[in-house]
Design a protein around this motif. Structure first.
Motif, PDB file in Angstrom:
ATOM      1  N   ILE A  29       0.843  -1.201   0.000  1.00 26.88           N
ATOM      2  CA  ILE A  29       0.000   0.000   0.000  1.00 26.88           C
ATOM      3  C   ILE A  29       0.875   1.247   0.000  1.00 26.88           C
ATOM      4  CG2 ILE A  29      -1.691   1.327   1.349  1.00 26.88           C
ATOM      5  CD1 ILE A  29      -2.873  -1.025  -0.121  1.00 26.88           C
ATOM      6  N   ASP A  30       1.967   1.194   0.725  1.00 31.17           N
ATOM      7  CA  ASP A  30       2.890   2.329   0.761  1.00 31.17           C
ATOM      8  C   ASP A  30       3.450   2.607  -0.635  1.00 31.17           C
ATOM      9  OD1 ASP A  30       4.246   4.419   1.958  1.00 31.17           O
ATOM     10  OD2 ASP A  30       5.852   3.180   2.757  1.00 31.17           O
ATOM     11  N   LYS A  36       4.510   8.844   2.198  1.00 26.27           N
ATOM     12  CA  LYS A  36       4.850   7.742   3.088  1.00 26.27           C
ATOM     13  C   LYS A  36       3.691   7.491   4.043  1.00 26.27           C
ATOM     14  CE  LYS A  36       8.783   6.368   1.759  1.00 26.27           C
ATOM     15  NZ  LYS A  36       8.806   5.032   1.205  1.00 26.27           N
ATOM     16  N   LEU A  37       3.250   6.235   4.114  1.00 28.57           N
ATOM     17  CA  LEU A  37       2.100   5.904   4.948  1.00 28.57           C
ATOM     18  C   LEU A  37       2.309   6.252   6.419  1.00 28.57           C
ATOM     19  CD1 LEU A  37       0.659   2.532   3.646  1.00 28.57           C
ATOM     20  CD2 LEU A  37      -0.355   4.797   3.543  1.00 28.57           C
ATOM     21  N   HIS A  38       3.498   5.982   6.926  1.00 26.83           N
ATOM     22  CA  HIS A  38       3.704   6.269   8.350  1.00 26.83           C
ATOM     23  C   HIS A  38       3.496   7.757   8.635  1.00 26.83           C
ATOM     24  CE1 HIS A  38       7.792   7.145   6.878  1.00 26.83           C
ATOM     25  NE2 HIS A  38       7.883   7.956   7.909  1.00 26.83           N
ATOM     26  N   TRP A  42       0.356   8.500  11.050  1.00 25.95           N
ATOM     27  CA  TRP A  42       0.709   8.843  12.422  1.00 25.95           C
ATOM     28  C   TRP A  42       1.015  10.327  12.627  1.00 25.95           C
ATOM     29  CZ3 TRP A  42       1.583   3.941  10.598  1.00 25.95           C
ATOM     30  CH2 TRP A  42       1.011   2.928  11.365  1.00 25.95           C
ATOM     31  N   GLU A  43       1.502  10.989  11.604  1.00 26.19           N
ATOM     32  CA  GLU A  43       1.797  12.418  11.770  1.00 26.19           C
ATOM     33  C   GLU A  43       0.643  13.296  11.288  1.00 26.19           C
ATOM     34  OE1 GLU A  43       5.632  13.497  10.180  1.00 26.19           O
ATOM     35  OE2 GLU A  43       6.530  11.643  10.966  1.00 26.19           O
ATOM     36  N   GLU A  44       0.133  13.005  10.071  1.00 29.51           N
ATOM     37  CA  GLU A  44      -0.916  13.841   9.501  1.00 29.51           C
ATOM     38  C   GLU A  44      -2.324  13.376   9.873  1.00 29.51           C
ATOM     39  OE1 GLU A  44      -0.200  14.241   5.298  1.00 29.51           O
ATOM     40  OE2 GLU A  44       1.917  14.715   5.628  1.00 29.51           O
ATOM     41  N   ASN A  48      -8.177   8.951   5.062  1.00 25.69           N
ATOM     42  CA  ASN A  48      -8.201   8.119   3.858  1.00 25.69           C
ATOM     43  C   ASN A  48      -7.141   7.022   3.925  1.00 25.69           C
ATOM     44  OD1 ASN A  48     -10.247   9.677   2.506  1.00 25.69           O
ATOM     45  ND2 ASN A  48      -8.701  11.235   2.180  1.00 25.69           N
ATOM     46  N   ALA A  49      -5.949   7.382   4.334  1.00 23.57           N
ATOM     47  CA  ALA A  49      -4.870   6.401   4.462  1.00 23.57           C
ATOM     48  C   ALA A  49      -5.195   5.377   5.550  1.00 23.57           C
ATOM     49  CB  ALA A  49      -3.551   7.107   4.761  1.00 23.57           C
ATOM     50  N   VAL A  50      -5.772   5.840   6.649  1.00 27.22           N
ATOM     51  CA  VAL A  50      -6.131   4.937   7.746  1.00 27.22           C
ATOM     52  C   VAL A  50      -7.162   3.908   7.276  1.00 27.22           C
ATOM     53  CG1 VAL A  50      -7.285   4.809   9.997  1.00 27.22           C
ATOM     54  CG2 VAL A  50      -5.561   6.577   9.568  1.00 27.22           C
TER      55      VAL A  50
END
Length: 142
Positions: A29-30, A36-38, A42-44, A48-50
């Protein structure tokens, strides 16, 4: 006592295969999404990514769980682990293919929608496809 030890080690081995499949799914997925998924998750705190990563993780878990349950104890632990890994990778490959196919047929690029911080309904389409395909692959294993 030997049976408990063997079953415990087998459970750890299957869990190891499961963790590897889930990690490969995350990396896939990344690769398919911009950014970057992380960082997106986790930061933004990108919803949608979650949603997409959660669906992919659940889908991979469904396939791996079904592969474990479907593995015949008579073929041995090694063959069972191998079949679980192979079926898990097949599930991930088909889920990735569905992501690319959906991206081809919709008017906008879902990969870019995933990285957008604004919630987008197309994310649910892709997430649902991941779970649906995982269910189909899982059903093929039984």
């Amino acid at each position: 006592m030997n049976e408990i030890l063997f079953n415990s080690l087998a459970a750890l081995a299957y869990a190891g295969v499961g963790v590897v499949i889930l990690a490969v799914g995350y990396l896939l997925i990344d690769l398919l999404t911009p950014g970057k998924l992380h960082k997106l998750i986790w930061e933004e705190r990108n919803p949608n990514a979650v949603i997409l990563v959660s669906a992919n993780t659940l889908g991979a878990a469904v396939v791996v769980t079904t592969a474990i349950l479907s593995s015949d104890s008579e073929i041995g632990l090694g063959a069972g682990l191998l079949s679980t890994a192979v079926y898990g990778l097949i599930g991930l490959g088909v889920m990735a293919l569905s992501f690319l196919l959906i991206d081809l047929i919709i008017p906008a690029k879902i990969a870019h929608m995933i990285s957008n911080p604004e919630p987008h309904p197309a994310t649910w389409v892709s997430a649902s496809a991941h779970l649906a395909i995982a269910a189909v692959v899982a059903a093929a294993l039984t």
